[in-house]
Structure formats: structure tokens, C-alpha cells
Design a protein around this motif. Structure first.
Motif, PDB file in Angstrom:
ATOM      1  N   GLU A 318       0.121   6.653   8.357  1.00  0.00           N
ATOM      2  CA  GLU A 318      -0.799   5.971   9.262  1.00  0.00           C
ATOM      3  C   GLU A 318      -1.246   4.630   8.706  1.00  0.00           C
ATOM      4  O   GLU A 318      -1.498   3.688   9.451  1.00  0.00           O
ATOM      5  N   GLU A 319      -1.337   4.543   7.401  1.00  0.00           N
ATOM      6  CA  GLU A 319      -1.837   3.325   6.791  1.00  0.00           C
ATOM      7  C   GLU A 319      -0.906   2.135   6.988  1.00  0.00           C
ATOM      8  O   GLU A 319      -1.327   0.984   6.905  1.00  0.00           O
ATOM      9  N   SER A 320       0.345   2.376   7.204  1.00  0.00           N
ATOM     10  CA  SER A 320       1.289   1.267   7.312  1.00  0.00           C
ATOM     11  C   SER A 320       1.051   0.419   8.549  1.00  0.00           C
ATOM     12  O   SER A 320       1.522  -0.710   8.623  1.00  0.00           O
ATOM     13  N   SER A 321       0.308   0.941   9.544  1.00  0.00           N
ATOM     14  CA  SER A 321       0.019   0.142  10.724  1.00  0.00           C
ATOM     15  C   SER A 321      -1.082  -0.877  10.475  1.00  0.00           C
ATOM     16  O   SER A 321      -1.276  -1.785  11.277  1.00  0.00           O
ATOM     17  N   THR A 322      -1.826  -0.725   9.389  1.00  0.00           N
ATOM     18  CA  THR A 322      -2.877  -1.682   9.047  1.00  0.00           C
ATOM     19  C   THR A 322      -2.319  -2.861   8.263  1.00  0.00           C
ATOM     20  O   THR A 322      -2.869  -3.960   8.319  1.00  0.00           O
ATOM     21  N   ILE A 352       0.138   3.447   0.243  1.00  0.00           N
ATOM     22  CA  ILE A 352       1.332   3.166   1.048  1.00  0.00           C
ATOM     23  C   ILE A 352       2.542   3.130   0.127  1.00  0.00           C
ATOM     24  O   ILE A 352       2.472   2.630  -1.012  1.00  0.00           O
ATOM     25  N   ALA A 353       3.667   3.643   0.602  1.00  0.00           N
ATOM     26  CA  ALA A 353       4.936   3.572  -0.121  1.00  0.00           C
ATOM     27  C   ALA A 353       5.708   2.344   0.343  1.00  0.00           C
ATOM     28  O   ALA A 353       5.802   2.074   1.543  1.00  0.00           O
ATOM     29  N   PHE A 371      21.352   0.350  -4.803  1.00  0.00           N
ATOM     30  CA  PHE A 371      20.941  -0.950  -4.282  1.00  0.00           C
ATOM     31  C   PHE A 371      19.554  -0.896  -3.608  1.00  0.00           C
ATOM     32  O   PHE A 371      19.203  -1.790  -2.862  1.00  0.00           O
ATOM     33  N   ARG A 372      18.726   0.123  -3.877  1.00  0.00           N
ATOM     34  CA  ARG A 372      17.382   0.238  -3.342  1.00  0.00           C
ATOM     35  C   ARG A 372      16.475   0.852  -4.394  1.00  0.00           C
ATOM     36  O   ARG A 372      16.928   1.559  -5.302  1.00  0.00           O
ATOM     37  N   ASP A 373      15.132   0.579  -4.231  1.00  0.00           N
ATOM     38  CA  ASP A 373      14.149   1.148  -5.145  1.00  0.00           C
ATOM     39  C   ASP A 373      12.823   1.262  -4.398  1.00  0.00           C
ATOM     40  O   ASP A 373      12.557   0.527  -3.441  1.00  0.00           O
ATOM     41  N   ARG A 374      11.937   2.186  -4.866  1.00  0.00           N
ATOM     42  CA  ARG A 374      10.675   2.470  -4.211  1.00  0.00           C
ATOM     43  C   ARG A 374       9.527   2.367  -5.201  1.00  0.00           C
ATOM     44  O   ARG A 374       9.709   2.543  -6.414  1.00  0.00           O
ATOM     45  N   THR A 375       8.334   2.078  -4.630  1.00  0.00           N
ATOM     46  CA  THR A 375       7.104   2.050  -5.419  1.00  0.00           C
ATOM     47  C   THR A 375       5.953   2.417  -4.497  1.00  0.00           C
ATOM     48  O   THR A 375       6.131   2.558  -3.275  1.00  0.00           O
ATOM     49  N   THR A 376       4.732   2.519  -5.071  1.00  0.00           N
ATOM     50  CA  THR A 376       3.547   2.932  -4.319  1.00  0.00           C
ATOM     51  C   THR A 376       2.505   1.827  -4.378  1.00  0.00           C
ATOM     52  O   THR A 376       2.267   1.228  -5.440  1.00  0.00           O
ATOM     53  N   LEU A 377       1.862   1.554  -3.227  1.00  0.00           N
ATOM     54  CA  LEU A 377       0.802   0.559  -3.125  1.00  0.00           C
ATOM     55  C   LEU A 377      -0.520   1.276  -2.898  1.00  0.00           C
ATOM     56  O   LEU A 377      -0.620   2.168  -2.039  1.00  0.00           O
TER      57      LEU A 377
END
Length: 806
Positions: A318-322, A352-353, A371-377
Motif C-alpha cells: 500500500e505504501e508504494s502509492s504514496t 517499501i521494497a 541482472f537485478r537486485d533488491r533493497t528495502t526503503l
């Protein structure tokens, strides 16, 4: 080369260093000797048959020579060969001559012995051979003993040149991770030495620097890779030094080197990688939409297109819409932006991821997942002391214009959204309510009517209400309140304009005289509807009636046909106009209907003028006469002004400027008039300008007065020898004359100059005064030239001379 006949009879002696060359020559021309011998026998047979008296007979035969050799760069001047004819008996009777290329400056021949020697050292790279001609001449007869023979002197090559690389500098690029044996570049060197003579120009290549990553083919100079999987991210450039040697690399040869710059181009062999698993940011709750919250960066060892990546946030949270994340095209950073307003009181933290993916992938080096990587905000919302917030963005109310003072319109409400929830006070901005028609309760925001309202003056009121916290910061916000004033029927209807109807003398009963309409400042929702009628009386109006058309208009209709101006010139007709309001309002207007002598078509020619005359109680003829008189007076006034102006211009053309001389009071004044005559002379002139005198009935009386003046003047002149200039009698005489001239209304616009003088009691000459002569002369004025003259007036007591125009 010369032919066999040209070469016979010559003997060549070579020096010791030329033995090898001589052997070479012998091996090259055995057939030439035989042909030369056969050619010689044939030549002798021809000479005998022709009966030649000079027969050359040879007892022996020398070898045939074609070329000589000399080593290059030999600084020693030496003999390289000797020419000798068979007829040379050692008596120096034969003279040897050398000509051709280099003769005289590079080579010379001893004319007695035939020895050929060098004059300077030679360079094969500059010139490889020389073509010369030799000739033997009898000194006594100056005739050739031998035919002219041509030969070649070749310059022998030595290894005196260094190999040189061409097309320097060398720059090459190869992709990283390329296989072994990939061609990098080819270097090429040249040697100026003779490639056909020994190994002087035989080259070989080798690597001095760049191993074990690169190697070079010895004969071709092609550089290839010799190390697998060279990584650009570890090292992106190499310097390869290549050496070239002549003499096939043997000792004693020359060598040179060149540098090849080899760059590794990038391939997408690295994926994006976040350096941290968690990024934390803080943002104020009052941050505007579009504010940059922070930046994240996924490291990618590649460059250019291989390093481009796209960031995204998880869509299932839900947070990604902000918030949204965008890729900076320059730095390849992920920019986190706020897209919705924040509220600390409702949500204080967002988790948020985020993910980074390469735009271009190459599966030759990595798999798709690499060719991709992830982190957390983690985004923390900071609390901010916010101003009060109104429950509604605007308020709109309606109130009738007859609302009593104190009537409540409504209430505005605002609250403090902070945690402390401070108290709020309300007020109306004075600039939005300059008439102070409303007031507000500061505690609960209730707005009431403070003054009487009038829709016809102002039908809308836009108030700005301010809500302010009671804390020390006094934060405030405002909202707009729209108040619409509703109409009530509080204005009476009136006729639309000031009607001035008239009726013609020949009007028939039932004819329409005037159309009427009405206006009302009120604005009923259903629209206006007016009713027209006459004032109710006991008896019906026998002259006119009003016909209501039921469309907010009405007409005045004549009820009879006997209207004449002799009987009556005006009629008064009261008209009642009522509206449809609740309650209904009405007004009465009295119209003055004038009787007019109309034209056959029914048009009143004088119109309003006649009506005005009738209303003033005068006849039309009288009014027209007054207008004609006024017009005549106006025309006469204009003509008089024009005549007066014309006369004034004529008089200004005849006037001359006069300049007065101010003299001391103790000195009597003389008024002189000088006129230049002839050459430089000045004569006294007492004439007056030509001014036409108007005949006047009092001219005779004026002559009688002038006679009295003459008598007074004669008496004063007879007594002038007993008085002086300072005497009161003389002064009074001058003042009297001046006063008479000023007060006389019959004098012309200007006078000629007169001279009033005191001659003195001791003067032997007669009087120079012009008073007597002018008084005794005829009253008519002598003619004078109107042209102004430039004269010079000199004061009596040493004043400076000045030019004056009269």
C-alpha cells in the motif's frame, strides 16, 4: 649499355676491392665477348672493302666491361677502376674524357692514365647507380681513338638505415572477455636499405612489453591476445611495446620500437548491486507533492548502455502509492518522490521494497537473475506544527435581503490536526468585509448579519474567515465564505424613461399615441410582470385610455377625435404601474400629452421644441423669434471681432517703436525725432504720421479748447527767459501738456514727436521750439512716411549713445 662495337679495344683495370665485381661481370657477359669478336671481324671486312686508309688493327683483345661498383658511405676518396685504350703506348698521347651522371662532381677520370676515382662519399638511398660515358681522344689529331663507350657505376648497399614504423601512433580497442588469439592490431615497419642485397632490409618483430597478455607474429607484425577473459573492470587499458630489427635480428643490426595502446571495450558482464540492504529517509509531513525524499544507487561495474537500469517499487504494498521512484538518466540513481500528501497523525512510517534491473542484458556472461537486485526503503514522517484545517474547503450560504440584524447564516469549523489539538479562534478579514455587514463569533465560528442588506447594492458577499491557534506560534489558515443575498420585492416599478407624448390635431379615436414600458430594480426568480392602468376615478377619462398588452408594455389610446390646439394645448394623464411581487408594489407617473399641429403623415415637425414652448406658456412663433435674435446677435458679434482684428493689424503695420529716455528729475525733458536724410545728414522733422481723422461732431468745441492752450503756451514762452529748467512753472507746464494729451479721447492712435525745450535767457538765436508753429498751423496732419527709422538719441548729460527704432 653500349654495343659490342663500342666496347672493343678498351681495357679495364680494377682495384683490389673490386675483384668480386670483376668476377661477377665475367660471369654475366661470356656471350657478349664472342658476339663482339664476330662484330669486330665483320667491321674490319667492311673497312677493307671500302678501301679505308685508316685501318685499326688489334693485336690483342681486352675484356668487355659493363659496370663498376663503389661502396656507399665510404669516406675515403679512392680509385675504383682504370680505363686504357689499346692504342695507349704510355706516351700520354691519348686523352681520356668522362661524361654523364656525376661526372666532375661525384666522379673524375685522370685524362692521362684513365683512372676513375670518387670525389665524395655516396648514399645508395639517395642514388643507387650512375650512368657515364668514356671516350679516348688523340691529343695530336683531336680525333677519337676509340668509340664512346657507356657504363654504369653502382653504389653498393650497407646496413646504414634504421627500420621505421609507419602510421604511428597505434591505438586499438577490443572487447573485454574476448578469447585468446583475437587480433588486436598490425604494426608495419620499413627499412630504406636494399632488400635485394643481403639481410640489410630483412625485418623481424618481437614484444618488449605487454606479455603475457599479448603476442606478435615475427614476420607480419600482427598483435594478438594471449590471455583469456581480460576484465575491463579490473584493467581497461594496456600499453604494448613492439620492437622491430633488421638483419633478421642478428647482432650488428638496427632496431626501433613503437607503442600500441590497447583499450578494452565494455560488455554487460556485471549486474546492479545495492551496497546496503536498508535505506532510511525522513520527510516532513507538510512536504509538498513532488518533493524529493531521497536517492538510492545500485552499483554496476559496467559503463554506458550496459550500466543503464530502471528502479521500481513493489506494487503489492500500500505504501508504494504514496511514493514513486524514477531513474536519473545522468547519474543512474533512483530518485524517490512524494506523490501524495502526508499526515503524521495518521501514518508515521513507510517500509517499501525497491528493485533495480539492467535495461540491456547479455546472457553470454550472466543469467537473467544476476541482472537485478533488491533493497528495502524505510521512510519516516516527521511531525510538523500545522495550522488549523477547515472541515470544508469553502462555504456558501443564502440570506434574504430583508433579514434582520442578528440573523444567523451558518458556522465555519476548523480544528488543529496536531497531537496537542490547540484551541482555535475565528475572525473575518476586514478587507473582505469593508461594509462590516457581518460578524463572527470568535469561539464557535457562527456568522450573523450585522447590518441591513440590500440586494440591489450588492447581491454577493465574499468573506475570508481566518482560524488561528491560541499557541505562541499563532498558526492560521483561512477559508472563503460566499453569501448570496436573495431578492425580495422592496422596489416599486417605474416607467422606463421620461415619456413626452404628443397628439396630432387630426388624431382619430382609437389611435395609439404612445407605447409605455417599465423597469424594476428587483429581480424575481420568475421574472418581471408589470400591470399598467389609469388612476381610478369616479368618472371615466373622456380623452384617453391605457391598453395593457400583457407583455410588460402598454399603449396610450385616444378616446375621441376633437383635439385642437385652440381648445387646449396640454393634457395630464396619470399612469399606474404595478408589479407581480408579494406584496405587489406600484407607482404613479403623470404624463403630459401635448397637442401638436402635425403634418399629413402624422409627424410633429417641431416635436419636443413645440412641447417645450407649450409647457413654458409661450407660442411657437415667439420661441422661433427669440432663437432668430440670438443667432443674429451671435453673427454680428463674430463680424465685429473680425473687423476689429483687421483694423488692429493695419494699425500695427503703421506703428513705429518708440523708446523713451529716462532723464533725471532735475533736467527738463526733450522729445526729439531724428530722420536720416541724404548722405549721413540728420534733419529735424516735426511732421506727424498720416492718420485719417474721423469726423466728429465735437471737433469745433475741441478747436476752441486748443486756442486756449495756444494762449497758455505763448505766455509761458514769453516768460521762459526769466525762468530755468528747474523752475516749478516750467515743470507744471510740461505736466499739464502731458495730462491733456493723455486725457484727450480724440487724439489719433499715435502722435509725432514734439520738442518742449527751455531755450535760456542768454541765447542770441531764435527759438527752436515747434510749439508755436504747430499751434498756428492747420489742424490737418502732414504726411509722414510710415517706415520706421533708426535714429540715435543722446541724453543731455553725458549719457552713452544708443540706437533706437521709432
Amino acid at each position: 649499355m653500349g654495343s659490342a662495337e663500342e666496347a672493343h679495344g678498351w681495357t679495364v683495370k680494377l682495384s683490389t676491392p673490386s675483384v668480386l665485381a670483376v668476377v661477377t661481370v665475367f660471369s654475366m657477359i661470356p656471350g657478349g665477348v664472342l658476339s663482339d669478336m664476330r662484330g669486330t671481324q665483320g667491321l674490319e671486312a667492311q673497312q677493307l672493302a671500302q678501301g679505308s686508309t685508316h685501318l685499326h688493327r688489334r693485336l690483342k683483345r681486352g675484356w668487355i666491361w659493363k659496370q663498376l661498383f663503389v661502396p656507399e658511405e665510404d669516406p675515403t676518396l679512392r680509385v675504383i677502376g682504370q680505363l686504357k685504350s689499346d692504342f695507349d703506348r704510355g706516351e700520354f698521347s691519348i686523352k681520356y674524357i668522362l661524361s654523364g651522371e656525376g661526372a666532375g662532381d661525384v666522379f673524375e677520370i685522370d685524362e692521362y692514365s684513365g683512372e676513375i676515382r670518387t670525389l665524395k662519399k655516396l648514399d645508395r638511398e639517395e642514388k643507387a647507380f650512375y650512368i657515364l660515358q668514356a671516350q679516348a681522344i688523340n691529343r695530336r689529331s683531336n680525333q677519337p681513338e676509340e668509340p664512346q663507350s657507356e657504363f654504369i657505376i653502382k653504389v653498393q648497399d650497407i646496413n646504414d638505415n634504421i627500420p621505421q614504423f609507419q602510421n604511428e601512433p597505434y591505438v586499438s580497442s577490443i572487447p573485454e572477455m574476448c578469447p585468446i588469439g583475437t587480433t588486436v592490431a598490425q604494426v608495419t615497419a620499413t627499412d630504406a636499405d636494399d632488400p635485394m642485397f643481403g639481410n640489410n632490409a630483412k625485418l623481424i618483430y618481437s614484444i618488449l612489453q605487454g606479455e603475457p597478455y599479448f603476442s606478435v607474429e615475427p614476420k607480419t607484425g600482427i598483435i594478438v591476445t594471449s590471455w583469456p577473459n581480460m576484465d575491463r573492470e579490473a584493467r581497461d587499458q594496456y600499453l604494448v611495446v613492439v620492437q622491430v630489427k633488421d638483419m633478421l635480428g642478428l647482432s650488428g643490426g638496427y632496431s626501433s620500437s613503437t607503442t600500441v595502446t590497447v583499450s578494452l571495450s565494455d560488455v554487460n558482464d556485471n549486474g546492479p548491486t545495492f551496497q546496503h540492504h536498508l535505506y532510511t529517509f525522513a520527510v516532513a509531513e507538510n512536504a509538498a507533492v513532488g518533493t524529493t525524499v531521497g536517492r538510492i544507487m545500485a552499483e554496476d561495474g559496467d559503463i554506458g548502455i550496459n550500466a543503464r537500469m530502471t528502479y521500481s517499487l513493489e506494487d503489492d504494498l500500500e505504501e508504494s502509492s504514496t511514493f514513486i521512484i524514477q531513474t536519473d538518466p545522468v547519474t543512474q540513481e533512483g530518485v524517490i518522490l512524494l506523490v501524495k500528501p502526508l499526515d503524521y497523525e495518521s501514518k508515521r512510517r513507510f517500509v517499501i521494497a525497491a528493485e533495480a534491473v539492467n535495461d540491456h542484458v547479455d546472457t553470454r556472461f550472466l543469467s537473467l537473475e544476476e541482472f537485478r537486485d533488491r533493497t528495502t526503503l524505510k521512510i519516516v514522517v516527521e511531525d510538523v506544527n500545522e495550522p488549523p484545517v477547515f472541515l470544508s474547503p469553502l462555504y456558501e450560504w443564502k440570506v434574504p435581503e430583508n433579514a434582520a440584524m442578528g440573523t444567523t447564516l451558518g458556522s465555519v469549523s476548523a480544528r488543529d490536526t496536531d497531537v496537542v489539538n490547540n484551541l482555535v479562534r475565528y475572525s473575518i478579514d476586514k478587507r473582505s468585509d469593508t461594509t462590516k455587514a457581518f460578524k463572527i463569533d470568535p469561539n464557535n465560528g457562527t456568522i450573523t448579519v450585522a447590518k441591513a442588506l440590500d440586494r440591489e447594492t450588492s447581491n454577493w458577499h465574499n468573506l475570508t474567515v481566518e482560524a488561528k491557534e491560541t499557541t505562541q506560534n499563532h498558526l492560521s489558515s483561512s477559508v472563503v465564505v460566499f453569501i448570496k443575498v436573495l431578492d425580495i420585492n422592496d422596489n416599486v416599478p417605474r416607467l422606463a424613461r421620461d415619456y413626452q407624448p404628443y397628439i396630432c390635431e387630426g388624431t382619430q379615436a382609437g389611435e395609439l399615441i404612445q407605447m409605455l414600458s417599465a423597469v424594476d430594480p428587483d429581480d424575481p426568480a420568475e421574472g418581471h410582470h408589470f400591470y399598467f392602468s389609469m388612476v381610478p376615478e369616479k368618472h371615466i377619462n373622456p380623452n384617453f385610455t391605457i391598453r395593457d398588452n400583457q407583455d410588460n408594455t402598454a399603449g396610450i389610446v385616444a378616446r375621441r377625435s376633437t383635439f385642437t390646439r385652440k381648445d387646449r394645448t396640454q393634457y395630464l394623464l396619470p399612469v399606474v404601474v404595478a408589479d407581480s411581487g408579494s406584496p405587489a408594489l406600484s407607482s404613479t407617473s403623470t404624463l403630459t400629452i401635448s397637442v401638436c399641429s402635425c403634418q399629413p403623415a402624422g409627424h410633429c415637425p417641431t416635436g419636443g421644441v413645440e412641447a417645450l414652448a407649450l409647457s413654458m406658456g409661450v407660442s411657437l412663433q415667439t420661441l422661433v423669434g427669440i432663437l432668430v435674435c440670438l443667432l443674429t446677435l451671435t453673427v454680428l458679434s463674430v463680424l465685429m471681432l473680425m473687423v476689429r482684428r483687421h483694423r488692429r493689424k493695419q494699425q500695427e503695420g503703421l506703428e513705429v517703436e518708440v523708446k523713451e529716455l529716462e532723464l533725471p528729475e532735475t533736467v527738463s525733458q526733450k522729445v526729439l525725432y531724428y530722420r536720416e536724410t541724404g548722405v549721413g545728414g540728420a534733419d529735424l522733422d516735426f511732421c506727424q504720421p498720416v492718420v485719417p481723422m474721423r469726423p466728429h461732431p465735437r471737433r469745433r468745441e475741441r478747436r476752441l479748447r486748443m486756442e486756449d492752450v495756444r494762449a497758455s503756451i505763448r505766455m509761458s514762452l514769453r516768460e521762459s527767459h526769466l525762468i530755468g529748467p528747474d523752475d516749478d512753472v516750467f515743470r507744471q507746464f510740461i505736466l499739464d501738456r502731458l495730462a491733456e494729451a493723455d486725457q484727450d479721447p480724440y487724439v489719433p492712435p499715435f502722435d509725432c514727436l514734439r520738442m518742449y525745450a527751455y531755450e535760456g535767457s542768454g541765447s542770441p538765436t531764435g527759438s527752436l521750439s515747434s510749439l508755436e508753429s504747430s499751434l498756428e498751423a492747420e489742424p490737418e496732419q502732414p504726411a509722414c512716411k510710415p517706415k520706421p527709422y533708426v535714429v540715435r538719441l543722446t541724453p543731455w548729460y553725458g549719457g552713452a549713445e544708443e540706437d533706437t527704432v521709432f
